[in-house]
Structure formats: C-alpha cells, structure tokens
Design a protein around this motif. Structure first.
Motif, PDB file in Angstrom:
ATOM      1  N   THR A 127     -16.157 -19.120  -0.237  1.00 36.65           N
ATOM      2  CA  THR A 127     -17.034 -18.132   0.388  1.00 36.65           C
ATOM      3  C   THR A 127     -16.269 -17.293   1.399  1.00 36.65           C
ATOM      4  OG1 THR A 127     -18.906 -19.635   0.113  1.00 36.65           O
ATOM      5  CG2 THR A 127     -19.180 -17.833   1.682  1.00 36.65           C
ATOM      6  N   GLU A 128     -15.453 -17.940   2.194  1.00 32.62           N
ATOM      7  CA  GLU A 128     -14.650 -17.225   3.184  1.00 32.62           C
ATOM      8  C   GLU A 128     -13.755 -16.183   2.529  1.00 32.62           C
ATOM      9  OE1 GLU A 128     -12.551 -16.214   6.769  1.00 32.62           O
ATOM     10  OE2 GLU A 128     -14.479 -17.179   6.406  1.00 32.62           O
ATOM     11  N   ALA A 129     -13.133 -16.534   1.423  1.00 33.73           N
ATOM     12  CA  ALA A 129     -12.218 -15.602   0.744  1.00 33.73           C
ATOM     13  C   ALA A 129     -12.958 -14.363   0.255  1.00 33.73           C
ATOM     14  CB  ALA A 129     -11.529 -16.302  -0.419  1.00 33.73           C
ATOM     15  N   ALA A 130     -14.172 -14.554  -0.285  1.00 36.40           N
ATOM     16  CA  ALA A 130     -14.934 -13.411  -0.784  1.00 36.40           C
ATOM     17  C   ALA A 130     -15.451 -12.549   0.357  1.00 36.40           C
ATOM     18  CB  ALA A 130     -16.100 -13.900  -1.649  1.00 36.40           C
ATOM     19  N   ILE A 131     -15.940 -13.182   1.412  1.00 37.29           N
ATOM     20  CA  ILE A 131     -16.417 -12.425   2.574  1.00 37.29           C
ATOM     21  C   ILE A 131     -15.273 -11.622   3.182  1.00 37.29           C
ATOM     22  CG2 ILE A 131     -17.323 -12.619   4.917  1.00 37.29           C
ATOM     23  CD1 ILE A 131     -19.429 -13.176   2.866  1.00 37.29           C
ATOM     24  N   ALA A 132     -14.103 -12.256   3.303  1.00 43.86           N
ATOM     25  CA  ALA A 132     -12.940 -11.589   3.883  1.00 43.86           C
ATOM     26  C   ALA A 132     -12.491 -10.404   3.045  1.00 43.86           C
ATOM     27  CB  ALA A 132     -11.792 -12.578   4.059  1.00 43.86           C
ATOM     28  N   ALA A 133     -12.690 -10.481   1.733  1.00 43.25           N
ATOM     29  CA  ALA A 133     -12.303  -9.367   0.859  1.00 43.25           C
ATOM     30  C   ALA A 133     -13.074  -8.105   1.186  1.00 43.25           C
ATOM     31  CB  ALA A 133     -12.533  -9.753  -0.608  1.00 43.25           C
ATOM     32  N   LEU A 134     -14.254  -8.257   1.781  1.00 33.94           N
ATOM     33  CA  LEU A 134     -15.090  -7.111   2.108  1.00 33.94           C
ATOM     34  C   LEU A 134     -14.937  -6.655   3.551  1.00 33.94           C
ATOM     35  CD1 LEU A 134     -18.270  -8.203   0.139  1.00 33.94           C
ATOM     36  CD2 LEU A 134     -16.894  -6.176  -0.335  1.00 33.94           C
ATOM     37  N   ASP A 135     -14.017  -7.258   4.281  1.00 32.76           N
ATOM     38  CA  ASP A 135     -13.740  -6.795   5.645  1.00 32.76           C
ATOM     39  C   ASP A 135     -13.294  -5.339   5.618  1.00 32.76           C
ATOM     40  OD1 ASP A 135     -14.368  -9.192   6.777  1.00 32.76           O
ATOM     41  OD2 ASP A 135     -12.306  -9.853   7.112  1.00 32.76           O
ATOM     42  N   GLY A 136     -13.756  -4.585   6.567  1.00 32.42           N
ATOM     43  CA  GLY A 136     -13.339  -3.196   6.674  1.00 32.42           C
ATOM     44  C   GLY A 136     -14.051  -2.247   5.747  1.00 32.42           C
ATOM     45  N   THR A 137     -15.035  -2.737   4.991  1.00 31.06           N
ATOM     46  CA  THR A 137     -15.752  -1.868   4.053  1.00 31.06           C
ATOM     47  C   THR A 137     -16.940  -1.162   4.698  1.00 31.06           C
ATOM     48  OG1 THR A 137     -17.155  -3.711   3.336  1.00 31.06           O
ATOM     49  CG2 THR A 137     -15.119  -3.305   2.082  1.00 31.06           C
ATOM     50  N   GLY A 138     -17.318  -1.592   5.885  1.00 34.12           N
ATOM     51  CA  GLY A 138     -18.485  -1.024   6.539  1.00 34.12           C
ATOM     52  C   GLY A 138     -19.779  -1.745   6.220  1.00 34.12           C
ATOM     53  N   LEU A 139     -19.726  -2.747   5.339  1.00 35.22           N
ATOM     54  CA  LEU A 139     -20.926  -3.509   5.014  1.00 35.22           C
ATOM     55  C   LEU A 139     -21.260  -4.469   6.151  1.00 35.22           C
ATOM     56  CD1 LEU A 139     -20.441  -4.432   1.247  1.00 35.22           C
ATOM     57  CD2 LEU A 139     -21.550  -2.425   2.236  1.00 35.22           C
ATOM     58  N   ARG A 140     -22.545  -4.646   6.385  1.00 36.19           N
ATOM     59  CA  ARG A 140     -22.977  -5.606   7.388  1.00 36.19           C
ATOM     60  C   ARG A 140     -22.692  -7.027   6.899  1.00 36.19           C
ATOM     61  NH1 ARG A 140     -27.376  -1.920   7.391  1.00 36.19           N
ATOM     62  NH2 ARG A 140     -28.535  -3.320   6.025  1.00 36.19           N
ATOM     63  N   GLY A 141     -22.687  -7.953   7.842  1.00 36.18           N
ATOM     64  CA  GLY A 141     -22.435  -9.347   7.483  1.00 36.18           C
ATOM     65  C   GLY A 141     -23.422  -9.868   6.466  1.00 36.18           C
ATOM     66  N   SER A 142     -24.699  -9.537   6.641  1.00 37.48           N
ATOM     67  CA  SER A 142     -25.717  -9.999   5.697  1.00 37.48           C
ATOM     68  C   SER A 142     -25.497  -9.403   4.318  1.00 37.48           C
ATOM     69  CB  SER A 142     -27.113  -9.629   6.208  1.00 37.48           C
ATOM     70  OG  SER A 142     -27.239  -8.217   6.366  1.00 37.48           O
ATOM     71  N   GLU A 143     -25.016  -8.171   4.251  1.00 38.25           N
ATOM     72  CA  GLU A 143     -24.755  -7.528   2.967  1.00 38.25           C
ATOM     73  C   GLU A 143     -23.560  -8.160   2.276  1.00 38.25           C
ATOM     74  OE1 GLU A 143     -26.442  -3.043   3.906  1.00 38.25           O
ATOM     75  OE2 GLU A 143     -24.399  -3.575   4.506  1.00 38.25           O
ATOM     76  N   ARG A 144     -22.553  -8.503   3.044  1.00 41.74           N
ATOM     77  CA  ARG A 144     -21.399  -9.179   2.444  1.00 41.74           C
ATOM     78  C   ARG A 144     -21.800 -10.551   1.907  1.00 41.74           C
ATOM     79  NH1 ARG A 144     -16.910  -9.132   6.840  1.00 41.74           N
ATOM     80  NH2 ARG A 144     -18.618  -8.739   8.281  1.00 41.74           N
TER      81      ARG A 144
END
Length: 226
Positions: A127-144
C-alpha cells in the motif's frame, strides 16, 4: 502472544548454540505449502504441527491460533513489493502487474485478506508503494487511498476468475460458454452476440481495466493541475 505480536513483533536475534526447533517463518511456510496444495480449509494447527513433526501444543508457543497463523501466512506469501521507477503511471502499472501473481500463485490469499483485520508489514508495504507513486500528483490523501482500493479490486477480480478456472483461461472459458448459449438464444441478446463476434482485443481484461483506471487518474490529475 496476540495477532499484533505475531505480525509486527520483533524477531529474536540469533544466539549462539543450537537453533530453535521451530520459528514463526518455518511454521508459516509450512502452512503456505498446505494452503497452496489443498486450500485454506486444510490448514489447522494440528495439521501444520503434524507436517512439522511436532505436537499441536508446541505451535502455541509461537502462534496463538489459526487466525493469527493465516494472517502471518498471507503476509509472508504477499512478500515485499517491487522497486518502482518512472512516473506515477509507470509505477502504478508495474505495481499492479506485480501484485496479480501474488494472488494467482496463492489463491487462498484472496480469502485470507478479506474484511476488517490487522494487516502485516508486507501488505502495508504494498500500500505504501502505491500511495507513494502518487506523491506530487496533487491528489488528496483520500483520493490516493481510493485509487489504490480500485486497483486492488481490479486485480482481485482477475485473480478470482483465474482461481475459479485453474485449468485454463477464464476469459476464453466464459466466452466459450456464452457462445454456446447465444447460438440458441442470440436473438434475445443481439448486443451481446454482436460484441462476442468481435474477437479483436479479447482476453485482455487486466490490460484494459488497468489502462482505463490509469486514464481516469490521469484526467483527474490534469484537472487538479489546471
């Protein structure tokens, strides 16, 4: 020892002298071998102990019961996530494709990772790896988080179909059964009949679904950056 300690407790450091006869990893790997061969229902404290050549009571020194044992088995079977490179889309694509074999090689993990429960360190690392992949995209935490849930759901659906048809391609088998029905009842389902006659791109459910999920995320990310 409770479930938290089994999954998250510190493993004792190696000491001089004879190695312990049993370990959590050895117990869990024996359970994995049983589940892979005979399904999760075959796993019990008694059966695992017998496979190891010990009494059931010996296992209780390491793991309090079957629920905790299965949780440890599932986390060990999941293993660590792969190293991911590239942009967010390339990383999530690679992550999703790496996740699928963890379920298809160990189909019982689908059952073992359903519902509210305490996840293990390997599962959280995925889960951490997938969430981290979306860092910097502008998506909120809940969206990630929701994006990861959707990707996992897609993978689990494909894996469940594969588990139900271990002797062949599930998409091909479904198409074959539908074709048999529609030869007799096709006039009642003209849209479905027409769709099945177009064989280009068939049997690509993983690729198609993954691409559409990532396309949707790309649109959302673009909208956020506008």
């Amino acid at each position: 020892m409770d479930g938290y300690e089994v999954l998250w407790g510190a493993r004792p450091a190696p000491r001089r002298g004879p190695k312990p006869a049993l370990s959590l990893e050895r117990i869990a790997r024996t359970g994995i071998e049983l589940a892979d061969a005979e399904g999760l229902a075959a796993v019990s404290m008694q059966r695992v102990a017998a496979e190891l050549g010990f009494t059931k009571m010996s296992l209780y020194r390491y793991v309090p019961g079957k629920a905790e044992l299965v949780a440890l088995m599932a986390d060990l079977a999941m293993g660590a996530p792969p190293e991911l490179d590239g942009g967010w889309r390339e990383r999530l694509d690679a992550w999703t494709r790496a996740l699928l074999p963890r379920f298809t090689q160990h189909p019982w993990v689908l059952e073992a990772t359903t519902g509210p429960r305490l996840p293990g360190p390997n599962e959280l690392a995925w889960t951490e790896a997938a969430i981290a992949a979306l860092d910097g995209t502008g998506l909120r935490g809940s969206e990630r988080m929701d994006a990861v849930v959707v990707l996992v759901g897609h993978v689990r659906g494909i894996a469940q179909q594969a588990a139900a048809t271990p002797d062949g391609n599930p998409d091909q088998q479904l198409s074959s059964k539908l074709a048999e029905l529609l030869r007799e009842h096709g006039d009642r389902f003209p849209a479905l009949t027409n769709a099945l006659t177009d064989t280009e791109g068939q049997d690509q459910a993983l690729d198609f679904g993954l691409a559409r999920i990532l396309d949707g995320l790309a649109t959302l990310i673009t909208d956020r950056s506008a």
